[in-house]
Design a protein around this motif. Structure first.
Motif, PDB file in Angstrom:
ATOM      1  N   ASP A  83     -50.459  16.731 -71.184  1.00 14.87           N
ATOM      2  CA  ASP A  83     -51.245  15.847 -70.344  1.00 14.87           C
ATOM      3  C   ASP A  83     -51.329  14.433 -70.883  1.00 14.87           C
ATOM      4  N   TYR A  84     -50.971  14.195 -72.146  1.00 21.09           N
ATOM      5  CA  TYR A  84     -51.030  12.834 -72.648  1.00 21.09           C
ATOM      6  C   TYR A  84     -49.708  12.117 -72.478  1.00 21.09           C
TER       7      TYR A  84
ATOM      8  N   HIS B 230     -50.965  23.383 -81.169  1.00 24.93           N
ATOM      9  CA  HIS B 230     -51.831  23.782 -82.274  1.00 24.93           C
ATOM     10  C   HIS B 230     -52.559  22.629 -82.964  1.00 24.93           C
ATOM     11  N   VAL B 231     -52.218  21.394 -82.623  1.00 29.26           N
ATOM     12  CA  VAL B 231     -52.949  20.256 -83.185  1.00 29.26           C
ATOM     13  C   VAL B 231     -53.617  19.463 -82.069  1.00 29.26           C
ATOM     14  N   TYR B 232     -52.828  18.989 -81.124  1.00 32.98           N
ATOM     15  CA  TYR B 232     -53.383  18.130 -80.074  1.00 32.98           C
ATOM     16  C   TYR B 232     -54.373  18.884 -79.193  1.00 32.98           C
ATOM     17  N   HIS B 233     -53.907  19.953 -78.519  1.00 28.16           N
ATOM     18  CA  HIS B 233     -54.803  20.691 -77.625  1.00 28.16           C
ATOM     19  C   HIS B 233     -55.900  21.418 -78.392  1.00 28.16           C
TER      20      HIS B 233
ATOM     21  N   HIS C   5     -57.338  10.400 -76.939  1.00 29.22           N
ATOM     22  CA  HIS C   5     -56.855   9.313 -77.787  1.00 29.22           C
ATOM     23  C   HIS C   5     -57.076   9.641 -79.268  1.00 29.22           C
ATOM     24  N   THR C   6     -58.252  10.182 -79.581  1.00 29.86           N
ATOM     25  CA  THR C   6     -58.510  10.592 -80.967  1.00 29.86           C
ATOM     26  C   THR C   6     -57.617  11.759 -81.360  1.00 29.86           C
ATOM     27  N   ALA C   7     -57.382  12.686 -80.426  1.00 29.23           N
ATOM     28  CA  ALA C   7     -56.489  13.816 -80.710  1.00 29.23           C
ATOM     29  C   ALA C   7     -55.071  13.338 -80.985  1.00 29.23           C
ATOM     30  N   THR C   8     -54.630  12.317 -80.267  1.00 27.91           N
ATOM     31  CA  THR C   8     -53.303  11.744 -80.525  1.00 27.91           C
ATOM     32  C   THR C   8     -53.250  11.125 -81.914  1.00 27.91           C
TER      33      THR C   8
END
Length: 704
Positions: free
Chosen positions: A82-83, A613-616, A627-630
């Motif tokens: 989705d990003y 496993h990191v972003y989602h 944005h913070t997840a990215t």
């Protein structure tokens, strides 16, 4: 009960729950493969059903079903990235009886009826937002109208019939989901789950000679020219070595370093490293047996084990003082095994929680069967009016289950918990409560059953049936880092193709050694000589521009060859030997116009791992915005790369970490009005970074 062969929401056969067909799971996919409509719902593809039934190899199965399925870029699939914010132009739309013309600044369209174009016309089924207001009555006599689209990007599709009832059902559910999403505030109002679906399908990689799109590409001659040029370049290097040293390999220090010592020790250690990944499987077996609870201590034990595992991988390279060739291979392979264990453990751990919850709901349903409803309205909480039943209108599926769970407010109690507490309390329930509670619980059980089935094509593949020793080690050798219960597979091995890829693997390694020996090794030796001679740092730094200019072209060649070695030869070789049919290990990264696009396309296996496993997971578990997840995803990737550089040079400088994090402001810059839609300029900036980055990094690590 089922009507006309379709399950009705909320129906469930309690007696056959362990071997159920999971009502609603089959509505979303065929053979475990999602044919994307962009919203998480999946539809059955006639091609995929044929491909799985075909007794051919991957090549024969894809060729038998048409050239358009042989794209290496995966343009016909969708995932939950989705990003990415990638918008695909509509190739075909559904409109009411009266055709509507479509105009756009980027596409030229002409509308023709399905009767004129015929059912054999190729197109990709999509629905426009403007069509989301159509009612079911309008959709039933709907005609399929093909919109011939001219775009800069080639899009492949499938052959469908305009009068196919399944097509109308797919679009009806797609438009229904669009209405539901818009009524809930759209995508922005829904959090992604930790394990949002990734799509696996049958396809070749872009440069694979079996990919008909690549073989018929107008740029195929440049591919041929590149390898002819590399061959002549090797002949020139061998001739110069023969003239100077009397041997075509020259002084050959690099190859001597590779095989001087500890080769067998390294291979044995690598085998042990792969073997002990079974600890993650043992932990999952303990969780399944009830000795460990994943949500309480299981994930903690898994993270402790992963820390010990990777510390041992790095420690053995330091203990044995291996040369950089051994260190690079062992640390990188150890990182791959770490990611595989993480994906295997956390996905199965998540399914174990879903399995326990389903068992609890089945027990609650049995309690409800023995409840005698009272005639007068019950005062037991919760009343039916306080419970959300909107989701019962949808087919119970893993997707609908996730969407509903993610939309629940954290301040509001979960309806299921309140219902279970009411049933367990023994307080009187009226008839309406009993009926609604039963429908809701059965819907949840069916949705959880769909979740436990995942991508499996049969009930035998559902969790926990795949929690076996063989399944774990099969995943360890598959060329993917994301664990699924089932993948698309080919039915035979083309041994000639496998031998070709293995030969290409060793051939590319030989070319890399020749380039390193001729152009990189002398620069490294000169830098070491300056340090040993005690030359001050300021004087050594004066050599930086010349060193970088000497390294820029050989490092560029090495960069391209390393990518081709891993993602085209090694992974395709493993895929052929393991019957793994999804060969989309990379996309057309050479056309990138921004660094976030490069991060997605250059290395699809690692990107898929970081995405899931990191972003989602950071969005779901840590409640971060995208944005913070990215930022977290980029930072973690940069730290891992910097760790590898530390293992090679035995010094921590942070150059690579800083350069990788600089990609984020460059991504923001690419989305400004100065660079947006300027693809050539963006591609030039991208290639400038690829040209200068590797040589700059090596020069900095050698001089400072």
């Amino acid at each position: 009960m089922a009507q006309n062969g379709k399950p009705r929401p909320g129906d469930h056969d309690l007696a056959g729950v362990e071997a159920t067909d999971y009502a609603g799971a089959g509505a979303g996919s065929t053979n475990g493969i999602a044919n994307g409509n962009g919203n998480g719902n999946t539809s059955a593809s006639p091609y995929l059903a044929t491909a799985f039934a075909s007794p051919h190899s991957l090549r024969d199965a894809l060729r038998a079903n048409g050239k358009t399925e042989l794209d290496g870029n995966g343009s016909g699939t969708t995932s939950e990235e989705d990003y990415d914010d990638i918008a695909s132009p509509p190739i075909a739309v559904l409109v009411p009886r009266k055709p509507a013309s479509t105009t756009s600044s980027s596409t030229t369209t002409s509308t023709t009826s399905s009767n004129a174009s015929g059912p054999s016309r190729r197109h990709l089924l999509r629905s426009e937002t403007s069509s989301s207001t159509l009612s079911a009555d309008e959709l039933s006599p709907l005609k399929l109208t093909t919109v011939a689209t001219t775009t800069k990007r080639k899009t492949n599709g499938i052959v469908i019939s305009p009068n196919d009832a399944a097509v109308h059902d797919v679009v009806r559910r797609s438009l229904q989901h669009a209405r539901d999403s818009s009524s809930q505030g759209g995508r922005a109002g829904v959090r992604r789950g930790k394990f949002s679906d990734l799509v696996f399908t049958r396809k070749f990689s872009t440069f694979d000679r079996q990919n008909l799109d690549a073989a018929n590409s107008p740029f195929h001659g440049f591919f041929t020219l590149f390898w002819m040029g590399m061959f002549l370049f090797m002949v020139k290097i061998a001739a110069d070595n023969w003239k100077k040293h009397g041997s075509p390999l020259g002084t050959n220090e690099i190859m001597k370093t590779m095989f001087r010592r500890d080769v067998l020790v390294m291979l044995a250690a690598d085998g042990v490293m792969c073997g002990i990944t079974g600890v993650s499987w043992l932990l999952q077996r303990a969780i399944r047996a009830g000795y460990v609870d994943w949500d309480r201590t299981g994930w903690i034990l898994q993270n402790i084990w992963q820390t010990i595992f990777f510390a041992g991988v790095v420690g053995i390279t330091l203990l044995r003082d291996w040369p950089w060739t051994h260190t690079v291979f062992f640390v990188m392979h150890g990182m791959v095994m770490l990611m595989k264990q993480h994906s295997y453990a956390f996905y199965n751990g998540y399914l174990s929680s879903a399995y326990k919850k389903r068992a609890h709901l089945l027990s609650t349903l049995k309690q409800l069967e023995h409840v005698d409803p009272v005639r007068s309205p019950s005062q037991t909480e919760p009343p039916v009016s306080a419970i959300s039943t909107d989701h019962l209108a949808h087919i119970p599926s893993a997707h609908e289950y996730k969407e509903r769970r993610q939309s629940i407010s954290h301040e509001k109690d979960d309806d299921i918990s309140r219902i279970a507490a009411a049933i367990s309390s023994g307080e009187p329930l009226d008839e309406e409560q009993v009926q609604v509670f039963e429908r809701i619980l059965k819907w949840e059980v069916d949705a959880l059953s769909s979740e436990l089935r995942g991508k499996a094509t049969t009930a035998d593949g559902a969790y926990p049936n795949k929690l076996t020793y063989l399944n774990h080690y099969e995943f360890i050798v598959l060329p993917t880092l994301v664990y699924e219960l089932e993948y698309p597979r080919s039915n035979s091995i083309n041994w000639y193709y496998a031998a070709e890829k293995m030969a290409a693997c060793f051939g590319v390694i030989f070319v890399m050694i020749m380039i390193s020996q001729a152009f990189i090794y002398p620069v490294v030796v000169e830098t070491v000589r300056l340090k040993e001679a005690g030359v001050p740092l300021a004087e050594r730094f004066q050599q930086f521009p010349w060193m970088m200019s000497d390294l820029i072209f050989p490092f560029m060649m090495e960069y391209l060859l390393v990518w081709y070695l891993i993602w085209e030869t090694i992974l395709n070789f493993l895929a052929e030997l393991t019957y793994f049919a999804d060969r989309s290990f990379y996309d057309a990264w050479w056309n990138c116009v921004s660094w976030d696009q490069f991060a997605r396309d250059w290395n699809r296996p690692v990107h898929n791992f970081l995405l899931r496993h990191v972003y989602h997971s950071s969005i779901s578990a840590m409640k971060l915005n995208k944005h913070t997840a990215t930022l977290v995803t980029f930072f973690l990737s940069a730290c891992v790369h910097e760790l590898v550089m530390w293992c090679i040079f035995k010094k921590l400088r942070g150059y690579l970490l800083v350069l990788q994090m600089c990609q984020l402001p460059l991504v923001r810059l690419s989305r400004t009005k100065w660079l947006r839609n300027k693809q050539t300029l963006g591609n030039m900036i991208f290639w400038l970074g690829i040209f200068t980055g590797p040589s700059m990094l090596c020069s900095l690590y050698l001089i400072l």
